[in-house]
Enzyme design. Structure first.
Site, PDB file in Angstrom:
ATOM      1  N   GLY A   1       0.809  -1.215   0.000  1.00 21.98           N
ATOM      2  CA  GLY A   1       0.000   0.000   0.000  1.00 21.98           C
ATOM      3  C   GLY A   1       0.843   1.266   0.000  1.00 21.98           C
ATOM      4  N   HIS A   2       2.183   1.086  -0.019  1.00 24.83           N
ATOM      5  CA  HIS A   2       3.089   2.243  -0.008  1.00 24.83           C
ATOM      6  C   HIS A   2       3.881   2.347  -1.315  1.00 24.83           C
ATOM      7  CE1 HIS A   2       2.151   2.476   4.209  1.00 24.83           C
ATOM      8  NE2 HIS A   2       2.713   1.306   4.468  1.00 24.83           N
TER       9      HIS A   2
ATOM     10  N   HIS B   1      -0.105   4.989   7.713  1.00 21.46           N
ATOM     11  CA  HIS B   1      -1.252   4.075   7.722  1.00 21.46           C
ATOM     12  C   HIS B   1      -2.491   4.801   8.231  1.00 21.46           C
ATOM     13  CE1 HIS B   1       2.486   1.890   8.769  1.00 21.46           C
ATOM     14  NE2 HIS B   1       2.121   1.209   7.716  1.00 21.46           N
TER      15      HIS B   1
END
Lengths: 332, 332
Positions: free
Chosen positions: B56-57, B220
């Site tokens: 997700g990064h 996050h």
């Protein structure tokens, strides 16, 4: 409107200041004319490559200025064509005697203004200008701002390939011919999950329901082919690739470009790329090169586009040639 | 949830397939262990550089695998640490006798799992592992998933600089020492305009009003320092840079990194960069190098972070050294 900007009317000039400050080794900016120049322009003996268009599509075009790609890019207001004065300044600033190629996306304003600029520099300074109009979007014929097909993703690939040819010292007639061949060989189609907001307007360009997406959308939010319910990436990829394959014959040697519209993160673009690659494999079409990322954006729009370019050996060699720009960089 | 994905539970494996298909010249993927390997790993005589973390990064970390940067990256589920098995496979797969450096962002799960993996490979295979834990976020001490400062933007710069040192054939002790010096010299702070949605959850991680933003947020969506009303980029830049300058002394030679969180387009990042550069100029701090773009994202979160690294001559030389990865590429 949630944006990292100052006054909405200053977005373009603020961003150009940022670009120049971030890349002093590559670029200089004529702030009065809003033209991003390659730092060492004009390059003696080289055909000058000029592009430009509305802002809001970064890194296109200013981020593609540098060795092996563009010599100058004109930045219009957001989603608005630059004016002929800007294009004249860009053309004169990159001219070193070998002529200038204008790379123009097919939007009525851009085409008209680049044409006027070409006529003016020819008349006033005798600069020879050739023009390629990119019209690769298979989604619709005629659109909100365009007669004929819109110019989209192929533009990025064309600027790289043609820029490499100019860097080799090829004459204007050859560079312009290559540009037309690249445009002929490229097709694109895009889609959006969300709208985007032009800073000066302050409200979304269009609206899209929570459960729908727009297939065939233009890079300014122009309407596409149809609105459909949200679907998995596998189906989205098919909705974009099938119209492209129906429009042109493809064989091995394709450059496959999955472009992000600005608000879609890279993890999703790779998911889409895997599905596009699977469709091409099934169709017996070999991918020779790929490009995945947000290279031609529509502000913060979420979505993607697919471009397939049927590259010949010369185009692949020029694709691989060194390029040193803020947005694309390799081989040097 | 509007995302270009298939089944939410397949996002990571689908994206890894896409990465491998898009970059076959640079990478291969161990799909069972979800490890992205440099294609020619293990490189004889070279210290292996391994990183990883939750997905997700992107492009961090898999997109930083390649010559001059990482030898392997472990991909966890979205916003979830990889497990020790993955880190063991990565470590064993890059080991060529010269030892392995683990680059770990300071999140409790990552630190614990990398530690366990290092102990296991040492015990089972006698592989010497050194570890650097990156903890550069000045926003908060202790957080939702972290004891001490979180590891954020400095990680990208550290992976580039340390990767270049390993590529030169430097021994593990020197590479590990350099890594610690880079971590010591870097500070970051981030902000968000919007939340993001973990695919498996299907709803936004947190909520943020239409007129507010979160300053000091984690990657996050962990809470930051404070929620404040929307403000111009000029003020946002000050809210991020001032705490960094208050935390460490900076002089000339800074690498200035303006990072996009995933949903913020490049035009806005350049607007922010111009403001950050203006603050540093006023403070008499010279920028030696810059990096602007979405390199460490939080899915589709809109926002940015600023990282300032006080680089010495050695770090600048290693920053300029060739790197050939999907996410960072120059000089070769």
């Amino acid at each position: 409107m949630k944006k990292l900007i100052n006054d909405p009317s200053d977005v373009v000039s603020d961003a150009l200041r940022g670009m120049e400050l971030a890349h002093p080794d590559l670029l200089r900016v004529d702030h009065e004319n809003r033209v991003v120049f390659r730092r060492d322009a004009p390059v003696q003996g080289k055909v000058g490559i000029v592009s430009g268009g509305g802002s809001g599509h970064e890194p296109m075009h200013g981020g593609f200025v540098g060795r092996g790609m563009l010599d100058a890019a004109c930045a219009g207001e957001v989603f608005t064509s630059p004016v002929p004065d800007q294009m004249q300044a860009a053309t004169a600033g990159v001219y070193s005697g070998a002529g200038v190629l204008h790379i123009v996306k097919n939007y009525t304003g851009d085409v008209m203004n680049f044409e006027m600029a070409a006529e003016l520099v020819a008349a006033e300074s005798g600069i020879e200008v050739a023009t390629v109009v990119v019209d690769d979007d298979v989604a619709v014929t005629d659109s909100l701002y365009t007669a004929g097909r819109r110019g989209v993703g192929t533009t990025v690939l064309l600027e790289k390939i043609v820029g490499a040819a100019a860097e080799e010292g090829r004459p204007l007639i050859e560079v312009a011919d290559l540009a037309k061949r690249v445009d002929d060989a490229g097709r694109s189609m895009g889609m959006a999950l969300t709208s985007c907001t032009v800073p000066a307007a302050g409200t979304p360009t269009f609206s899209l329901g929570e459960d729908e997406m727009e297939i065939g959308i233009g890079i300014h939010g122009e309407p596409g082919r149809r609105r459909v319910p949200l679907a998995p990436a596998r189906e989205v990829a098919a909705m974009l690739v099938e119209p492209i394959l129906a429009d042109r014959r493809y064989t091995d040697g394709v450059i496959c470009f999955v472009n992000g519209m600005g608000g879609t993160p890279l993890i999703e673009l790779y998911v889409v790329y895997a599905e596009v690659a699977a469709i091409l494999e099934k169709a017996g079409i070999g991918i020779a090169r790929s490009l995945v990322g947000p290279y031609m954006t529509s502000l913060e729009m979420a979505g993607c586009s697919v471009t397939l370019l049927q590259a010949d050996d010369e185009m692949l060699r020029l694709w691989d040639a060194p390029v040193v720009t803020p947005g694309l960089r390799w081989g040097a």
